[in-house]
Design an enzyme around this catalytic site. Structure first.
Site, PDB file in Angstrom:
ATOM      1  N   LYS A   1      29.046  52.918 -80.345  1.00 16.08           N
ATOM      2  CA  LYS A   1      28.195  51.794 -80.479  1.00 16.08           C
ATOM      3  C   LYS A   1      27.487  51.819 -81.810  1.00 16.08           C
ATOM      4  O   LYS A   1      27.026  50.808 -82.371  1.00 16.08           O
ATOM      5  CB  LYS A   1      27.008  51.762 -79.296  1.00 16.08           C
TER       6      LYS A   1
ATOM      7  N   TYR B   1      29.572  57.378 -76.104  1.00 20.39           N
ATOM      8  CA  TYR B   1      28.979  55.891 -76.317  1.00 20.39           C
ATOM      9  C   TYR B   1      28.121  55.884 -77.439  1.00 20.39           C
ATOM     10  O   TYR B   1      28.406  54.610 -78.135  1.00 20.39           O
ATOM     11  CB  TYR B   1      28.345  55.596 -74.515  1.00 20.39           C
TER      12      TYR B   1
HETATM   13  P1  NAP Z   1      31.039  45.412 -67.203  1.00 21.23           P
HETATM   14  O1  NAP Z   1      30.472  44.645 -66.307  1.00 21.23           O
HETATM   15  O2  NAP Z   1      31.547  46.911 -66.819  1.00 21.23           O
HETATM   16  O3  NAP Z   1      32.322  44.697 -67.894  1.00 21.23           O
HETATM   17  C1  NAP Z   1      32.996  45.186 -68.742  1.00 21.23           C
HETATM   18  C2  NAP Z   1      34.244  44.720 -68.603  1.00 21.23           C
HETATM   19  O4  NAP Z   1      35.231  45.081 -69.762  1.00 21.23           O
HETATM   20  C3  NAP Z   1      35.072  44.895 -67.439  1.00 21.23           C
HETATM   21  O5  NAP Z   1      35.626  43.793 -66.654  1.00 21.23           O
HETATM   22  C4  NAP Z   1      35.980  45.865 -67.487  1.00 21.23           C
HETATM   23  O6  NAP Z   1      37.203  46.118 -66.863  1.00 21.23           O
HETATM   24  C5  NAP Z   1      36.560  45.550 -69.009  1.00 21.23           C
HETATM   25  N1  NAP Z   1      37.172  46.616 -69.739  1.00 21.23           N
HETATM   26  C6  NAP Z   1      37.073  47.879 -69.643  1.00 21.23           C
HETATM   27  N2  NAP Z   1      37.869  48.406 -70.376  1.00 21.23           N
HETATM   28  C7  NAP Z   1      38.564  47.370 -70.991  1.00 21.23           C
HETATM   29  C8  NAP Z   1      39.939  47.626 -71.900  1.00 21.23           C
HETATM   30  N3  NAP Z   1      40.447  48.761 -72.316  1.00 21.23           N
HETATM   31  N4  NAP Z   1      40.407  46.427 -72.182  1.00 21.23           N
HETATM   32  C9  NAP Z   1      39.912  45.215 -71.813  1.00 21.23           C
HETATM   33  N5  NAP Z   1      38.855  45.172 -70.856  1.00 21.23           N
HETATM   34  C10 NAP Z   1      38.536  46.343 -70.455  1.00 21.23           C
HETATM   35  O7  NAP Z   1      30.038  45.723 -68.399  1.00 21.23           O
HETATM   36  P2  NAP Z   1      28.707  45.051 -69.115  1.00 21.23           P
HETATM   37  O8  NAP Z   1      27.603  45.640 -68.434  1.00 21.23           O
HETATM   38  O9  NAP Z   1      29.048  43.602 -68.831  1.00 21.23           O
HETATM   39  O10 NAP Z   1      29.045  45.306 -70.374  1.00 21.23           O
HETATM   40  C11 NAP Z   1      29.549  44.761 -71.383  1.00 21.23           C
HETATM   41  C12 NAP Z   1      29.328  45.238 -72.835  1.00 21.23           C
HETATM   42  O11 NAP Z   1      28.156  45.221 -73.118  1.00 21.23           O
HETATM   43  C13 NAP Z   1      30.228  46.728 -72.838  1.00 21.23           C
HETATM   44  O12 NAP Z   1      30.653  46.977 -74.468  1.00 21.23           O
HETATM   45  C14 NAP Z   1      28.751  47.709 -72.898  1.00 21.23           C
HETATM   46  O13 NAP Z   1      28.721  48.839 -73.371  1.00 21.23           O
HETATM   47  C15 NAP Z   1      27.642  46.420 -73.550  1.00 21.23           C
HETATM   48  N6  NAP Z   1      26.524  46.828 -73.082  1.00 21.23           N
HETATM   49  C16 NAP Z   1      25.920  46.787 -71.731  1.00 21.23           C
HETATM   50  C17 NAP Z   1      24.741  47.239 -71.373  1.00 21.23           C
HETATM   51  C18 NAP Z   1      24.343  47.121 -69.743  1.00 21.23           C
HETATM   52  O14 NAP Z   1      23.110  47.655 -69.604  1.00 21.23           O
HETATM   53  N7  NAP Z   1      24.898  46.417 -69.021  1.00 21.23           N
HETATM   54  C19 NAP Z   1      23.676  47.580 -72.306  1.00 21.23           C
HETATM   55  C20 NAP Z   1      24.137  47.570 -73.763  1.00 21.23           C
HETATM   56  C21 NAP Z   1      25.486  47.415 -74.084  1.00 21.23           C
HETATM   57  P3  NAP Z   1      36.793  47.169 -65.283  1.00 21.23           P
HETATM   58  O15 NAP Z   1      35.568  46.678 -64.669  1.00 21.23           O
HETATM   59  O16 NAP Z   1      38.341  47.163 -64.761  1.00 21.23           O
HETATM   60  O17 NAP Z   1      36.488  48.682 -66.014  1.00 21.23           O
END
Ligand code: NAP
Length: 243
Positions: free
Chosen positions: A155, A151
């Site tokens: 990132k 990850y």
């Molecule tokens: P999330 O709730 O898990 O949402 C991510 C979405 O992306 C889900 O709908 C997932 O589908 C979809 N996805 C995964 N693989 C995919 C693919 N190959 N093609 C298309 N869609 C796909 O995550 P989030 O927390 O909102 O995170 C969103 C972004 O912010 C990510 O890049 C994450 O790394 C980043 N981020 C999050 C945090 C945090 O604390 N939450 C912190 C820093 C950065 P499924 O649910 O079916 O897997």
């Protein structure tokens, strides 16, 4: 309305930050091409949000599939003004226990996925001589984190792509920035044990986890004309966790 008449592609738009960003962009006048590989979640969101949330099943890690779908989005909606490369996954483990398949999965979605989607989208933006590309990084990409070799690599790598593209596409008036969230309450962090959450809150100067809307608001600012002179930047949205 800050995005009136704009067309935005948001990946990972069916959950968490992507879903919240889709709702906010629509509230601000944008049409959103909501891309995700979870079709059921896309359908559910559409029934709540309505017609401005146009759904497209897309796996960002599939190069040719991405190109076909981006071409369809352009032919359906007539332009592409904003791209939010938000889709991402975690497959955490200590390096000594991390299977090659988990390293590859995270790199192919979180890093190569951004290359796939941006390459397919940017030619349309170049022809328009205008556009905004926003990439989902993380504090982990800047400072590292135990158990997140894959990850952190993805990132950090996308910050390199963000800065490269900011230079490469500036002459087409395309701005490229990244957002680096800290610890945000979404389905991605739901399985984190309560003890770890409490530790993170203690380490965060603002003393709490972020909400998806906090990150969505950062995307809105960077996507809007208010950020017209901002490119090549990484905006932290982390409650002061790292600076
Ligand atoms: P999330 O709730 O898990 O949402 C991510 C979405 O992306 C889900 O709908 C997932 O589908 C979809 N996805 C995964 N693989 C995919 C693919 N190959 N093609 C298309 N869609 C796909 O995550 P989030 O927390 O909102 O995170 C969103 C972004 O912010 C990510 O890049 C994450 O790394 C980043 N981020 C999050 C945090 C945090 O604390 N939450 C912190 C820093 C950065 P499924 O649910 O079916 O897997």
């Amino acid at each position: 309305m800050r995005l009136k008449g704009k067309v935005a592609i948001i990946t990972g738009a069916a959950s968490g930050i992507g879903l919240e960003t889709s709702k906010l962009f629509i509230k601000e006048g944008s049409i959103v091409a909501a891309c995700d590989y979870n079709e059921e979640a896309l359908q559910k969101a559409k029934s709540e949000i309505g017609d401005a949330y146009r759904i497209y099943k897309m796996d960002v890690s599939k190069h040719d599939e991405v190109k076909t779908i981006v071409d369809k989005i352009f032919s359906d909606l007539g332009r592409i003004d904003i791209l939010v490369n938000n889709a991402g996954i975690t497959r955490d483990n200590f390096l000594v226990r991390m299977p090659e398949s988990d390293f590859d999965a995270v790199i192919s979605i979180n890093l190569k996925g951004i290359y796939n989607v941006t390459q397919a989208v940017v030619t349309y933006m170049m022809n328009q001589r205008n556009g905004v590309i926003l990439n989902a990084s993380s504090v982990v990409g800047i400072y590292g984190n135990i158990g997140q070799t894959n990850y952190a690599a993805a990132k950090a790598g996308l910050i390199g792509m963000t800065k490269t593209w900011a230079k490469e596409f500036a002459r087409y008036s395309i701005r490229v920035n990244a957002v680096a969230p800290g610890f945000i309450k979404t389905p991605m962090t739901e399985s984190v044990p309560e003890k770890v959450i409490e530790q993170m809150k203690t380490k965060t100067p603002l003393g709490k986890m972020g909400e998806a809307i906090d990150v969505a608001n950062a995307y809105l600012f960077l996507a809007s004309d208010e950020a017209n002179y901002i490119t090549g930047q990484v905006l932290g949205v982390d409650g002061g966790l790292v600076f």
